[in-house]
Design an enzyme around this catalytic site. Structure first.
Site, PDB file in Angstrom:
ATOM      1  N   ILE A  17       0.815  -1.219   0.000  1.00 47.79           N
ATOM      2  CA  ILE A  17       0.000   0.000   0.000  1.00 47.79           C
ATOM      3  C   ILE A  17       0.849   1.270   0.000  1.00 47.79           C
ATOM      4  O   ILE A  17       0.417   2.301  -0.499  1.00 47.79           O
ATOM      5  CB  ILE A  17      -1.029  -0.001   1.152  1.00 47.79           C
ATOM      6  CG1 ILE A  17      -2.137   1.013   0.863  1.00 47.79           C
ATOM      7  CG2 ILE A  17      -0.347   0.221   2.502  1.00 47.79           C
ATOM      8  CD1 ILE A  17      -3.391   0.816   1.667  1.00 47.79           C
ATOM      9  N   ASN A  30      -3.150   2.881  15.082  1.00 47.92           N
ATOM     10  CA  ASN A  30      -3.586   2.677  16.468  1.00 47.92           C
ATOM     11  C   ASN A  30      -4.075   4.033  16.981  1.00 47.92           C
ATOM     12  O   ASN A  30      -3.850   5.064  16.349  1.00 47.92           O
ATOM     13  CB  ASN A  30      -2.467   2.086  17.330  1.00 47.92           C
ATOM     14  CG  ASN A  30      -1.240   2.959  17.370  1.00 47.92           C
ATOM     15  OD1 ASN A  30      -1.311   4.138  17.714  1.00 47.92           O
ATOM     16  ND2 ASN A  30      -0.096   2.402  17.005  1.00 47.92           N
ATOM     17  N   VAL A  39       1.008  -2.476   8.761  1.00 50.00           N
ATOM     18  CA  VAL A  39       0.724  -1.419   7.789  1.00 50.00           C
ATOM     19  C   VAL A  39       1.089  -0.051   8.361  1.00 50.00           C
ATOM     20  O   VAL A  39       1.693   0.781   7.684  1.00 50.00           O
ATOM     21  CB  VAL A  39      -0.776  -1.434   7.394  1.00 50.00           C
ATOM     22  CG1 VAL A  39      -1.151  -0.232   6.555  1.00 50.00           C
ATOM     23  CG2 VAL A  39      -1.120  -2.708   6.648  1.00 50.00           C
ATOM     24  N   ASP A  40       0.725   0.176   9.614  1.00 46.70           N
ATOM     25  CA  ASP A  40       0.966   1.463  10.275  1.00 46.70           C
ATOM     26  C   ASP A  40       2.458   1.818  10.254  1.00 46.70           C
ATOM     27  O   ASP A  40       2.852   2.904   9.840  1.00 46.70           O
ATOM     28  CB  ASP A  40       0.431   1.386  11.706  1.00 46.70           C
ATOM     29  CG  ASP A  40       0.348   2.726  12.407  1.00 46.70           C
ATOM     30  OD1 ASP A  40       0.397   3.778  11.749  1.00 46.70           O
ATOM     31  OD2 ASP A  40       0.210   2.710  13.645  1.00 46.70           O
ATOM     32  N   SER A 127      -7.678  -4.176  10.684  1.00 45.20           N
ATOM     33  CA  SER A 127      -7.899  -4.970  11.910  1.00 45.20           C
ATOM     34  C   SER A 127      -7.612  -6.467  11.791  1.00 45.20           C
ATOM     35  O   SER A 127      -7.810  -7.199  12.747  1.00 45.20           O
ATOM     36  CB  SER A 127      -9.321  -4.791  12.470  1.00 45.20           C
ATOM     37  OG  SER A 127      -9.424  -3.568  13.147  1.00 45.20           O
ATOM     38  N   THR A 128      -7.138  -6.936  10.632  1.00 48.06           N
ATOM     39  CA  THR A 128      -6.985  -8.384  10.449  1.00 48.06           C
ATOM     40  C   THR A 128      -5.582  -8.904  10.778  1.00 48.06           C
ATOM     41  O   THR A 128      -5.351 -10.110  10.702  1.00 48.06           O
ATOM     42  CB  THR A 128      -7.362  -8.807   9.014  1.00 48.06           C
ATOM     43  OG1 THR A 128      -6.517  -8.125   8.090  1.00 48.06           O
ATOM     44  CG2 THR A 128      -8.811  -8.475   8.727  1.00 48.06           C
ATOM     45  N   GLY A 129      -4.679  -8.017  11.154  1.00 45.26           N
ATOM     46  CA  GLY A 129      -3.338  -8.447  11.550  1.00 45.26           C
ATOM     47  C   GLY A 129      -3.269  -8.590  13.053  1.00 45.26           C
ATOM     48  O   GLY A 129      -3.900  -9.466  13.646  1.00 45.26           O
TER      49      GLY A 129
END
Length: 180
Positions: A17, A30, A39-40, A127-129
């Protein structure tokens, strides 16, 4: 995989991404907005210190970003002009409004994009990690929430940029259910 929703192109792709060439990318952030893992962390590293500086200014104004809500910064060193930071829910078994909060994260990101006249946006799987939301269920919520929003508020393109081949496959399965 690709589908036209009205005039909006909805696409599923495998990739990074941080390399997306859309006007905005969405960060699965977060609530502190200070960067983290997954990702963050990747977005903060690729985007450089300008994104963190802008996140600190947001936190100074509003303390944190609540789960299901979204805020926006510039893209720093990214190809994307903007980063929309949204906080997805931590999965706790499904009894703490996780589904509604996840839908809110997508919907509020899209509302912010509309407010800034953003015409193309890329989403990760929110939210899937580390937050452990079951990806099959999350994919269905993500795709149906985006579909419903686009019926009322068209854009040029919405992309889901999935990091792994497995994530892409799960989203493709959900895609076939949401768009039979």
């Amino acid at each position: 995989m690709e589908k036209l929703i009205g005039k909006t192109k909805l696409t599923l792709v495998r990739g990074d991404i941080t390399q997306a060439e859309t006007e905005a990318i969405v960060n699965a952030a977060n609530s502190s907005l200070m960067g983290g893992g997954g990702v963050d962390g990747a977005i903060h590293r690729a985007g450089g210190p300008k994104i963190l500086k802008e996140c600190k200014a947001i936190v100074a104004r509003q303390v944190r970003c609540p789960t299901g809500e979204a805020v926006i910064t510039t893209g720093g060193n990214l190809k994307a002009r903007y980063v929309i930071h949204t906080v997805g829910p931590v999965w706790s078994g499904g009894d703490r409004k996780e589904r509604e909060l996840l839908a809110g994260a997508y919907k509020n990101s899209l509302k912010l994009a509309k407010e800034y006249n953003i015409r193309s946006i890329s989403f990760p799987s929110i939210s899937t990690g580390a937050y452990r939301f079951p990806i099959g269920e999350a994919a269905g919520i993500a795709l149906s929430t985006v579909r419903d929003f686009l019926m009322e508020h068209p854009m040029d393109e919405v992309r889901f940029v999935l990091f792994s081949e497995n994530d892409l496959k799960v989203y493709e399965d959900a895609f076939r259910k949401v768009f039979p």
